[in-house]
Design a protein around this motif. Structure first.
Motif, PDB file in Angstrom:
ATOM      1  N   PRO A 157       0.777  -1.225   0.030  1.00 52.07           N
ATOM      2  CA  PRO A 157      -0.013  -0.097   0.039  1.00 52.07           C
ATOM      3  C   PRO A 157       0.838   1.248   0.068  1.00 52.07           C
ATOM      4  N   ASN A 158       0.209   2.251  -0.485  1.00 53.50           N
ATOM      5  CA  ASN A 158       0.881   3.541  -0.550  1.00 53.50           C
ATOM      6  C   ASN A 158       0.912   4.217   0.750  1.00 53.50           C
ATOM      7  N   PRO A 161      -1.894   7.270   0.836  1.00 43.79           N
ATOM      8  CA  PRO A 161      -2.938   7.060  -0.048  1.00 43.79           C
ATOM      9  C   PRO A 161      -3.928   8.077   0.055  1.00 43.79           C
ATOM     10  N   ASN A 165      -6.573   2.938   3.990  1.00 42.51           N
ATOM     11  CA  ASN A 165      -6.444   1.495   3.676  1.00 42.51           C
ATOM     12  C   ASN A 165      -6.695   0.534   4.643  1.00 42.51           C
ATOM     13  N   LEU A 170      -2.530  -5.253  -0.022  1.00 41.12           N
ATOM     14  CA  LEU A 170      -4.119  -5.030  -0.741  1.00 41.12           C
ATOM     15  C   LEU A 170      -4.317  -6.136  -1.606  1.00 41.12           C
TER      16      LEU A 170
END
Length: 339
Positions: A157-158, A161, A165, A170
């Protein structure tokens, strides 16, 4: 008891003799036939996928639309050519269509058959790895697709984001629980049927397969099904697998039926669907109901399968194809013990 559905190639032609003259006709009539089949008590609406052809090609918009219009009937493919597919994008599309349909998708996938253009999958941006064939590529795409359908996270994941999240890696969304167990492999050989069993896919066997013994199609298919089930048991899967066979079957109950199909040949044919690969093409069954029942009782593959897909002449229109399905459900299925 046996599940009975239809299989449509979705042919269309601008010819005045065709009841399906455009791509729009093919798609909208495919939805209407699923609705009609459900009302008649059929169990499945399945669609073939062919690229670069005047036939059904992009299955997920069709499956989603049919899913929104129906409530009970299974909706599937037979088959999606995995040489053309991006597995991640396909997981998104399949998950969305399955959620719209309430978990009724039954997706048949395979290497596919010879297409209208040479190496058509290259135009879609796919090329086999060095030393691999297009069939290898299709199986690799299929393995990735199956793994992703488990719903396990794999993407980092960033840290910043756009939207919050969930914790951890993910996965592709939307996730549809249970779809992984509703994937079928269209097998043209005994070996690929065994491969499908090891991976936990259901089995689809068409109106043709590569000739492996010189025997009639139904005998070769029955042997294929038995090999598949033995491999499934050996793999230790905990659920019961499903097996379908496709057939062209017409109960001649009125003059229109006799005009269209009264002269159908009742024998298999051998030929070449690919260079140097001899195939056996299954016969059509067309007879008065009593005779049809006796002929179908001799078909070993139908007896082995739990699902029968009736190939329909879609260009004859929705009403006539609904009649074809109803004739089997009313005049043949009870006598065969399928209902």
């Amino acid at each position: 008891m046996k599940k009975i559905g239809f299989l449509s190639f979705g042919h269309w032609s601008p010819s005045p003799q065709s009841g399906t003259r455009s791509g729009a006709d093919a798609l909208l009539q495919s939805i209407d036939l699923a609705v009609a089949a459900e009302e008649l008590g059929a169990d499945g609406a399945y669609y073939r996928v062919h690229h670069f052809a005047r036939q059904l090609a992009s299955p997920f918009p069709l499956l989603a639309a049919a899913g929104a219009k129906t409530r009970r009937i299974e909706l599937g493919t037979a088959v999606i050519d995995m040489r053309y597919e991006n597995p991640l994008y396909m997981v998104e599309d399949a998950g969305a269509a399955d959620l719209i349909a309430g978990g009724r998708l039954q997706l048949g996938i395979s290497r596919g058959s010879p297409e209208q253009v040479i190496d058509g999958w290259r135009y879609f941006g796919y090329v086999p790895e060095e030393g691999k064939s297009d069939a290898d590529m299709a199986r690799r795409h299929s393995e990735i697709f199956l793994d992703l359908l488990r719903g396990e996270g794999f993407a980092q994941p960033n840290p910043r984001p756009m939207f919050p999240n969930p914790p951890g890696l993910l996965r592709v969304e939307p996730f549809s629980a249970g779809l992984r167990e509703r994937i079928w492999w269209g097998a043209a050989t005994n070996a690929t049927a065994v491969w499908a069993a090891k991976l936990g896919m259901n089995l689809q066997s068409s109106t043709l397969k590569f000739d492996e013994s010189g025997e009639p199609l139904h005998i070769q298919q029955a042997e294929q099904i038995r090999a598949y089930r033995a491999a499934w048991k050996e793999a230790g899967h905990t659920r019961e697998p499903r097996v379908s066979v496709s057939r062209s079957i017409f109960a001649l109950v009125n003059d229109m039926d006799r005009a269209y199909f009264g002269g159908s040949e009742g024998q298999d044919h051998f030929g070449y669907i690919e260079p140097e690969k001899r195939a056996v093409f299954g016969r059509s069954y067309a007879a008065e109901p009593d005779k049809l029942v006796e002929e179908l009782k001799e078909d070993q593959a139908i007896a082995e399968a739990d699902t029968l897909l009736l190939t329909v002449p879609n260009q004859l229109g929705v009403d006539y194809n609904a009649h074809v399905i109803e004739s089997i459900l009313k005049h043949v299925a009870p006598a065969m013990g399928w209902r």
